[in-house]
Structure formats: C-alpha cells, structure tokens
Design an enzyme around this catalytic site. Structure first.
Site, PDB file in Angstrom:
ATOM      1  N   LYS A   1       0.841  -1.210   0.000  1.00  0.00           N
ATOM      2  CA  LYS A   1       0.000   0.000   0.000  1.00  0.00           C
ATOM      3  C   LYS A   1       0.878   1.263   0.000  1.00  0.00           C
ATOM      4  O   LYS A   1       0.712   2.183   0.799  1.00  0.00           O
ATOM      5  CB  LYS A   1      -0.987  -0.012   1.179  1.00  0.00           C
ATOM      6  CG  LYS A   1      -2.429   0.088   0.652  1.00  0.00           C
ATOM      7  CD  LYS A   1      -3.471   0.033   1.696  1.00  0.00           C
ATOM      8  CE  LYS A   1      -4.669   0.893   1.360  1.00  0.00           C
ATOM      9  NZ  LYS A   1      -5.134   0.898  -0.029  1.00  0.00           N
TER      10      LYS A   1
HETATM   11  N1  PMP Z   1      -6.374  -4.101  -3.498  1.00  0.00           N
HETATM   12  C1  PMP Z   1      -5.899  -2.854  -3.579  1.00  0.00           C
HETATM   13  C2  PMP Z   1      -4.837  -2.534  -4.572  1.00  0.00           C
HETATM   14  C3  PMP Z   1      -6.421  -1.847  -2.736  1.00  0.00           C
HETATM   15  O1  PMP Z   1      -5.947  -0.600  -2.806  1.00  0.00           O
HETATM   16  C4  PMP Z   1      -7.450  -2.182  -1.827  1.00  0.00           C
HETATM   17  C5  PMP Z   1      -8.054  -1.119  -0.951  1.00  0.00           C
HETATM   18  N2  PMP Z   1      -7.367  -0.950   0.236  1.00  0.00           N
HETATM   19  C6  PMP Z   1      -7.883  -3.516  -1.762  1.00  0.00           C
HETATM   20  C7  PMP Z   1      -7.328  -4.443  -2.624  1.00  0.00           C
HETATM   21  C8  PMP Z   1      -8.903  -3.955  -0.765  1.00  0.00           C
HETATM   22  O2  PMP Z   1      -8.315  -4.038   0.510  1.00  0.00           O
HETATM   23  P1  PMP Z   1      -9.124  -3.734   1.839  1.00  0.00           P
HETATM   24  O3  PMP Z   1     -10.276  -4.672   1.859  1.00  0.00           O
HETATM   25  O4  PMP Z   1      -8.160  -4.010   2.934  1.00  0.00           O
HETATM   26  O5  PMP Z   1      -9.554  -2.334   1.769  1.00  0.00           O
END
Ligand code: PMP
Length: 302
Positions: free
Chosen positions: A153
């Site tokens: 992230k």
């Molecule tokens: N993949 C990516 C690339 C993302 O940016 C996100 C959003 N955070 C997700 C998947 C989904 O993750 P989460 O359920 O932890 O928000």
C-alpha cells in the site's frame, strides 16, 4: 470545519500543509491505509470497521520502505477515534492514515525522516450495491512484488492502479481487473476479486501481487462461518473469469460489488448472483453493527 491529525496535533485541514520538497511528494515514498466508518442512524452510532487490522497493516507495511511507525496500535487507534469524534461525523466516512518520508532533500533513497498524518472524509457508496458493474481485463499488468510490492500500500504504487482504473473508465467500463506478468488474475485497481464456481469461492492467492485485503478476509470468514462456503486461494486463469457462475469485487471503499460482465461477456446471467447477494446482505448487517457476533470487528466512536 474538517480537523486532521498532522505533525502531532489536531489542526484544521487548511493548516495541514507540506513543502513541495517533501520526499514522498517527489518520489511516492508513503504508506497509507483506507478505513471505513459506518454511521448507523437508528443507533446514532458510527462504527469503524476493523480499525486495528488496518493499523497493524500500515505498521507492518512501513517496514518495507523503512519507516519506523513506533506508536503502538492502541495509540494509533486512539488518534483515529479522537479524529472522528472531533469532526462529529454523522455519515459514512473514509479514514486515511498516511506515513510518509518527510525529508526535504533531493535524492532517490529512503531517508529516515518521516511523518504521520490522518484525515477523514464523508463518503457514500463507491458503486451502487444493487447494480452489477462492467469490468475489463486491463492492458496494464499488476506491479510485481519485486518491483513495487502491491501488498505494501505504497503511495507511488497507486500510479499502477490509476492507469488501469482510468483506462477502464475511458473505454466505458466501471472497473479494471489486473493480470500479473505471467497472465494469471491478480485483483482490481483497488479491490480484491472473488469468483464463484460450483458453489465455492475462489480468489487469487497472496502470492499473486494482491493487497492482502481486510474485506477479502472478512468475506472468507463470513462465507465459511455463516454460509458454510469454503474459499480456494490459488492462481486463477483469465478464462475462468469468463466462465465463472458469479464474480464480485471487495474492498474498503468498493465494499462488495457484483460484476455483471467482463470484457463484454456476461458473468452468469449478468445479474447479482445468489452467493454474492447473501454475502453482501450479511456484510452490510455486520458493518452497521446489527450482528452481535461480529461486533469484534467494530469500534463504536460515540
Ligand atoms: N487491493 C488494492 C490494490 C487496494 O488498494 C485495496 C483497498 N485498500 C484492496 C485491494 C482492498 O483491501 P481492503 O479490503 O483491505 O480495503
């Protein structure tokens, strides 16, 4: 007034300014989180969904770009809750903690200086939960763990997501699906992906350059515990998408959304599938504090 947490205190948003020399602004050297808060009008309560897991994730991911986010998770959580209270939000919100390289020296490396900030903004549904969306395979490939780790992230990595998301929208689709360099399915631009095949869930495994989604984890737990449906985490071929019974995306902002077509091919009947509907229905009850068993995932703010 919107208050944000910036350089160790709560200040109005317009006072939270960084220099154009800031390393993260120049080189994308930040690590962030996206956390959703759900306002339940009947209970006059705002629930933050899985805040500890998000804060644990940012702390771990900070190690990748050598940011020492030394505050314990409990301390970070207090800041998040206090920020939301200060803003007196009475709507669904999106909370963005961000740790970033704050050095003001030019140079492509990972300098020690860093800062941490949090802001929160009101949001509504990213997609209409009742309307299956149109997806396409992106011409952009998902960044590899050995190039810019997707699980991290990292702010700069989101150029990859922005390219794919914009291309999809420019071509008349709602969302993109990334493939890896080896041609296997990875994830959406900012959301994870599930297929339903013969009554079972299938999703790309953690080694497919995905973000290890917290909603993804919640989906697997709800499916298994409440619906008795298991998930296979594995490498998924492109054409499995075209032949799946159901496909859905999930993520903090995207929540859970049914995919009605991929590359102009209907997924199943093109309508929201039965298993997707059941998972969605349960998920919305959970996040709004309507199911006692899953209060473990919620932090009430008021
Ligand atoms: N993949 C990516 C690339 C993302 O940016 C996100 C959003 N955070 C997700 C998947 C989904 O993750 P989460 O359920 O932890 O928000």
């Amino acid at each position: 007034m919107n208050f944000v947490y910036f350089k160790g205190s709560f200040v109005p948003l317009k006072e939270a300014k960084i220099s154009i020399l800031t390393h993260a602004f120049n080189y994308g050297t930040g690590v962030f989180e996206g956390i959703k808060g759900y306002y339940n009008q009947k209970q006059d309560q705002l629930y933050i969904f899985r805040v500890e897991e998000h804060l644990e994730r940012i702390k771990k991911n900070c190690r990748i770009i050598k940011i020492d986010l030394d505050k314990p998770t409990a301390g970070l959580k207090e800041l998040v809750v206090e920020l939301v209270r200060k803003n007196e939000f009475k709507t669904d919100i999106y909370i963005r903690p961000l740790a970033y390289k704050s050095s003001e020296k030019v140079g492509v490396k990972l300098p020690d200086e860093h800062d941490f900030c949090i802001f929160a903004v009101p949001v509504s549904h990213y997609f209409n939960p009742d309307k299956p969306i149109k997806a396409c395979l992106s011409s952009w490939r998902r960044i590899e763990d050995n190039a810019i780790p997707g699980r991290g992230k990292i702010t700069g990595a989101y150029v990859n997501s922005a390219l794919a998301g914009q291309e999809a929208r420019d071509n008349g689709f709602d969302e993109a699906i990334f493939m890896n360099e080896d041609g296997h399915v990875s994830e959406g631009a900012a959301m994870n992906l599930f297929l339903v095949r013969n009554g079972m869930l299938h999703t790309p495994s953690l080694s497919q350059n995905i973000l290890e989604g917290i909603t993804r984890d919640a989906v697997m737990e709800i499916a298994s515990e409440e619906l008795g449906i298991g998930t296979m985490e594995r490498a998924i071929d492109r054409t499995e998408l075209y032949t799946a019974d159901e496909v859905f995306f999930c993520g903090t902002l995207a929540e859970i959304v049914s995919v009605g077509s991929i590359d102009h091919r209907l997924v199943g009947s093109g309508k929201k599938g039965k298993i997707t509907s059941e998972i969605m229905k349960f998920f919305y009850k959970v996040v709004n504090g309507e199911i006692d068993k899953y209060r473990k995932w919620l932090t009430p703010v008021y």
